[in-house]
Design a protein around this motif. Structure first.
Motif: not given
Length: 337
Positions: A77-81
């Motif tokens: 999975g990818i992540g954005l903060y």
């Protein structure tokens, strides 16, 4: 006779906690198009663009890659903060990500995520969330070592199973926990989490305080009682009694505690006597804000609940956020009376 929150004892089935992981009703209709970037803050337009791109990429994650024998291989999975100050629209963008993603999906505050894991158990929580396309976590904070390790492990397992993570915080990922503890083990865990996310800064003044007056003056006890009696669906509680009642409930029940309430009236407000009481009030403030329930009080002003010592301590961001939200709700109450 006006109802009291102190008389409510909600029962919440643990399995229902996953189903309730949705954005607050305030954000039911938000979208990327309804987020209006401030021309004076270029980072806001960039954040919208990055959030749209995250949705596009996260939608493709579950399609997976095929191996030599046409079997899907696990995809990370990818992540954005989204990092920024209070009230710059991060939750608006996070809810827009949630609304743009296909089911199954989940949205919760950081505290709510820890409550879900505590209620369901770690293995069960991972199992229930592992098929989700995205987990959106609002107000991501790490206030103690236990939360650090718990969330680090949860995100590692979920992203390994293809769950994409979008999160907001008022602290950059690599700085989570700074000032609270410095043990190398926990710093290592924080860095592991940091590597999951692409970090986007969102700058701007707190919209809740733009062109707004200071905290309203408290009402008299007589005025408070009159308003409570005249407002259908309102509650009226003594501050100390309410604080005592909160201590008897698991924080995961605070949402149901205020469900259906139109106005919360609190009598004889004064500074919280200790950190435990103050942190429960933070959770209550979050649930009231999520439900857009006005608050009006007698006694001290709402910006005096958390003492100077508390605000200058390790939970500073929690207390500032709660104060900001309580002031917004108190102004809402002023406007409606």
């Amino acid at each position: 006779m006006t109802a009291r929150l102190c008389d409510r004892n909600p029962a919440v089935a643990p399995d229902a906690l996953i189903d309730e992981m949705v954005p607050p009703s305030t954000f039911d209709e938000v979208s990327f198009d309804s987020y209006i970037p401030d021309p004076a803050e270029p980072s806001q337009a960039q954040a919208v663009s990055k959030a749209r791109d995250f949705v596009s990429r996260a939608r493709k994650v579950r399609s997976g890659k095929r191996g030599l024998f046409s079997r899907k291989q696990p995809v990370q999975g990818i992540g954005l903060y989204l990092d920024g100050g209070f009230g710059v629209g991060k939750t608006h963008l996070l809810a827009s990500i949630y609304h743009s993603m296909p089911e199954p999906k989940a949205f919760a505050t950081f505290v709510e995520v820890t409550h879900v894991v505590g209620a369901l158990g770690f293995v069960n929580a991972v199992e229930r969330l592992s098929e989700h396309n995205v987990l959106c976590i609002d107000e991501f904070e790490l206030d103690d070592p236990g939360d650090t390790m718990l969330v680090s492990r949860l995100l590692a397992e979920l992203t390994a199973k293809g769950v994409s993570i979008a999160a907001t915080s008022n602290t950059l990922p690599g700085q989570l926990g700074e000032g609270r503890f410095a043990a190398q083990d926990f710093l290592r865990e924080i860095r592991k989490m940091s590597s999951i996310f692409e970090t986007i800064r969102v700058d701007g003044p707190d919209y809740r305080h733009r062109d707004l007056p200071p905290a309203p003056d408290p009402r008299t006890d007589a005025e408070l009682t009159e308003i409570a009696d005249a407002t259908p669906g309102s509650t009226l509680d003594d501050f100390d009694a309410l604080c005592d009642h909160l201590s008897t409930l698991h924080p995961s029940k605070y949402k149901d505690l205020v469900d259906g309430v139109s106005l919360v009236c609190i009598r004889d407000v004064h500074p919280a006597k200790d950190q435990s009481v103050a942190l429960r009030l933070v959770v209550l403030a979050d649930r009231l804000y999520d439900a857009n329930i006005p608050v009006t009080v007698s006694g001290a002003k709402l910006d005096q609940i958390f003492t100077e010592e508390m605000v200058n301590g390790g939970y500073r961001k929690k207390y500032l956020r709660a104060t900001s939200r309580l002031l917004a709700l108190s102004r809402f109450a002023e406007a409606g009376v």
